[in-house]
Scaffold this motif. Structure first.
Motif, PDB file in Angstrom:
ATOM      1  N   ALA A 124       0.831  -1.199   0.000  1.00  0.00           N
ATOM      2  CA  ALA A 124       0.000   0.000   0.000  1.00  0.00           C
ATOM      3  C   ALA A 124       0.868   1.253   0.000  1.00  0.00           C
ATOM      4  CB  ALA A 124      -0.923  -0.012   1.219  1.00  0.00           C
ATOM      5  N   SER A 125       1.965   1.227   0.753  1.00  0.00           N
ATOM      6  CA  SER A 125       2.867   2.381   0.813  1.00  0.00           C
ATOM      7  C   SER A 125       3.491   2.669  -0.552  1.00  0.00           C
ATOM      8  CB  SER A 125       3.973   2.130   1.842  1.00  0.00           C
ATOM      9  OG  SER A 125       3.442   1.894   3.114  1.00  0.00           O
ATOM     10  N   LEU A 126       3.962   1.623  -1.211  1.00  0.00           N
ATOM     11  CA  LEU A 126       4.567   1.815  -2.524  1.00  0.00           C
ATOM     12  C   LEU A 126       3.570   2.394  -3.516  1.00  0.00           C
ATOM     13  CD1 LEU A 126       6.906   1.467  -4.513  1.00  0.00           C
ATOM     14  CD2 LEU A 126       6.144  -0.911  -4.874  1.00  0.00           C
ATOM     15  N   ILE A 148      -5.499   1.027  -1.033  1.00  0.00           N
ATOM     16  CA  ILE A 148      -6.286  -0.210  -1.027  1.00  0.00           C
ATOM     17  C   ILE A 148      -5.927  -1.088  -2.224  1.00  0.00           C
ATOM     18  CG2 ILE A 148      -8.622  -1.132  -1.273  1.00  0.00           C
ATOM     19  CD1 ILE A 148      -9.595   1.281   0.375  1.00  0.00           C
ATOM     20  N   VAL A 149      -5.793  -0.463  -3.397  1.00  0.00           N
ATOM     21  CA  VAL A 149      -5.411  -1.231  -4.592  1.00  0.00           C
ATOM     22  C   VAL A 149      -4.027  -1.840  -4.414  1.00  0.00           C
ATOM     23  CG1 VAL A 149      -4.858  -1.052  -7.047  1.00  0.00           C
ATOM     24  CG2 VAL A 149      -6.889   0.086  -6.143  1.00  0.00           C
ATOM     25  N   VAL A 153      -3.159  -5.901  -4.504  1.00  0.00           N
ATOM     26  CA  VAL A 153      -2.212  -6.480  -5.462  1.00  0.00           C
ATOM     27  C   VAL A 153      -1.073  -7.187  -4.740  1.00  0.00           C
ATOM     28  CG1 VAL A 153      -0.530  -5.912  -7.251  1.00  0.00           C
ATOM     29  CG2 VAL A 153      -2.785  -4.842  -7.279  1.00  0.00           C
ATOM     30  N   THR A 154      -0.591  -6.585  -3.671  1.00  0.00           N
ATOM     31  CA  THR A 154       0.510  -7.188  -2.918  1.00  0.00           C
ATOM     32  C   THR A 154       0.083  -8.485  -2.246  1.00  0.00           C
ATOM     33  OG1 THR A 154       1.417  -4.991  -2.499  1.00  0.00           O
ATOM     34  CG2 THR A 154       2.230  -6.783  -1.133  1.00  0.00           C
ATOM     35  N   ALA A 155      -1.126  -8.510  -1.672  1.00  0.00           N
ATOM     36  CA  ALA A 155      -1.618  -9.740  -1.055  1.00  0.00           C
ATOM     37  C   ALA A 155      -1.658 -10.878  -2.067  1.00  0.00           C
ATOM     38  CB  ALA A 155      -3.010  -9.508  -0.475  1.00  0.00           C
ATOM     39  N   VAL A 269      -8.087  -6.112   3.684  1.00  0.00           N
ATOM     40  CA  VAL A 269      -7.290  -5.296   2.770  1.00  0.00           C
ATOM     41  C   VAL A 269      -7.768  -3.846   2.781  1.00  0.00           C
ATOM     42  CG1 VAL A 269      -6.841  -4.877   0.313  1.00  0.00           C
ATOM     43  CG2 VAL A 269      -6.508  -7.156   1.269  1.00  0.00           C
ATOM     44  N   VAL A 270      -9.083  -3.644   2.815  1.00  0.00           N
ATOM     45  CA  VAL A 270      -9.621  -2.276   2.863  1.00  0.00           C
ATOM     46  C   VAL A 270      -9.145  -1.572   4.123  1.00  0.00           C
ATOM     47  CG1 VAL A 270     -11.735  -0.927   3.126  1.00  0.00           C
ATOM     48  CG2 VAL A 270     -11.634  -2.759   1.429  1.00  0.00           C
ATOM     49  N   LEU A 271      -9.210  -2.241   5.263  1.00  0.00           N
ATOM     50  CA  LEU A 271      -8.773  -1.638   6.518  1.00  0.00           C
ATOM     51  C   LEU A 271      -7.292  -1.281   6.473  1.00  0.00           C
ATOM     52  CD1 LEU A 271     -10.611  -3.907   9.131  1.00  0.00           C
ATOM     53  CD2 LEU A 271     -11.170  -1.554   8.534  1.00  0.00           C
ATOM     54  N   CYS A 272      -6.483  -2.226   6.046  1.00  0.00           N
ATOM     55  CA  CYS A 272      -5.039  -2.006   6.021  1.00  0.00           C
ATOM     56  C   CYS A 272      -4.659  -0.909   5.036  1.00  0.00           C
ATOM     57  CB  CYS A 272      -4.327  -3.311   5.674  1.00  0.00           C
ATOM     58  SG  CYS A 272      -2.548  -3.132   5.427  1.00  0.00           S
TER      59      CYS A 272
END
Length: 358
Positions: A124-126, A148-149, A153-155, A269-272
């Motif tokens: 998310a940071s990237l 969120i996207v 994608v990372t997950a 994922v939305v929360l994170c």
């Protein structure tokens, strides 16, 4: 929404570390659960008051009352008006990260699952950094959607990497894939930021992870996303209990395993992603809190999720207060405090699980 990151093998050990047949044996009495919830809520209220009153400069109760009444006259009252949104952001971020980690442990049946360890936070940071540097992203809502996207994608990518080879997606392989992904993404962030002196200072400060920049406006923008993510996770609580019994038994009981994991993972994922967008990458909250709360209320997600939310808020507010008082008149960002607390806890969990086929 179902992603490959949600499709875990039934052979992975349960996050609760409790055999399916023994789940009932570790359930706590309802009275103990209620008392635990009330105690955590009381602790959160106390910590929130302390967070407003204590910082690089202590303020009096008269100033606190006047600031809560809308007055911002004087240095102390102005300081309080800045601490209130900071405290609210810490409450929301801590709750969201704890619930996200708890759900990830439930859907993957992995005791090491955590948004930071699995690389979701850094993904998310990237995504946010790329949006700022290459696409001139400036709005809070834009940061949130991008985060969120990036988290989703990372997950997916971490699951694919962790599934390679024999044995499928085991907890150790997922953890290693997540750590490697986090390291790689951290390098990518540095590569993106280095040529951009105009954004380097702000991005580096945000990348540490903290709640000092919280405002009522940013909270109002992120709150709907957090509500949606939390509702999705809470509605999945009962089916997460079924998943703990194993995929075959869960399917036999009528649970649509893939769909359940997909929906719960989407909420996590939305929360994170939303929290990372507004507060930066804050690690280990989603790992530490569910394990500790599980000792109080057992593995029932109907209790585990709400109590994890309150305990996560307590942890992050407490860490923020600690960071403000240990280095006066400067402060240590909350992301550093949680890392100092969480890293030894992660090592302890790894050592504990080693003998169980981690």
């Amino acid at each position: 929404m179902t992603t490959p990151a949600t499709e875990m093998s039934a052979s992975a050990p349960a996050a609760t570390d409790v055999p399916a047949a023994g789940l009932a044996a570790v359930r706590r009495p309802r009275r103990m659960r209620v008392l635990s919830l009330l105690a955590l809520l009381a602790a959160l209220v106390v910590l929130a008051v302390v967070s407003v009153a204590i910082g690089s400069r202590d303020v009096g109760w008269d100033d606190i009352g006047a600031a809560l009444g809308g007055s911002a006259e004087g240095f102390d009252r102005a300081a309080i008006t800045r601490r209130i949104p900071r405290t609210l952001l810490a409450v929301l971020a801590g709750a969201a990260l704890a619930v996200s980690g708890c759900v990830m442990q439930g859907v993957t049946r992995n005791p090491l699952a955590d948004p930071g360890i699995l690389g979701v936070t850094m993904g998310a940071s990237l995504a946010v950094v790329i949006g700022i540097a290459w696409f001139s992203l400036t709005t809070v809502t834009g940061f949130i959607w991008t985060g969120i996207v990036g988290a989703g994608v990372t997950a997916t990518m971490v699951y694919i990497l962790g599934s390679a080879g024999r044995g499928g997606a085991t907890p150790l392989k997922l953890a290693l894939a997540g750590v490697a992904t986090s390291a790689a993404f951290a390098s990518f962030i540095t590569a993106v930021v280095l040529p951009r002196n105009d954004i380097a200072a702000s991005v580096r400060s945000w990348q540490i992870g903290g709640v000092g920049g919280g405002t009522f406006f940013s909270i109002s923008q992120v709150l709907p996303f957090l509500v949606v993510g939390a509702v999705i996770c809470l509605l999945a609580a009962r089916t997460l209990n079924t998943l703990a019994l194993g995929d075959d038994l869960a399917s036999g009981l009528g649970t649509r395993v893939a769909l359940t994991r997909g929906i719960a993972s989407f909420g996590a994922v939305v929360l994170c992603g939303a929290v990372t967008a507004v507060a930066g990458p804050i690690g280990f909250v989603g790992l530490v809190v569910p394990h500790l709360v599980r000792l109080l209320v057992g593995p029932d997600h109907r209790w585990l999720l709400p109590l994890s939310a309150v305990a996560g808020s307590c942890l992050l507010v407490g860490a923020d207060v600690l960071g403000r008082v240990v280095a006066r008149p400067t402060e240590i960002d909350v992301g550093i405090i949680t890392a100092v607390v969480g890293a030894p806890f992660f090592i302890a969990v790894v050592r504990r699980q080693k003998a169980r086929g981690l």
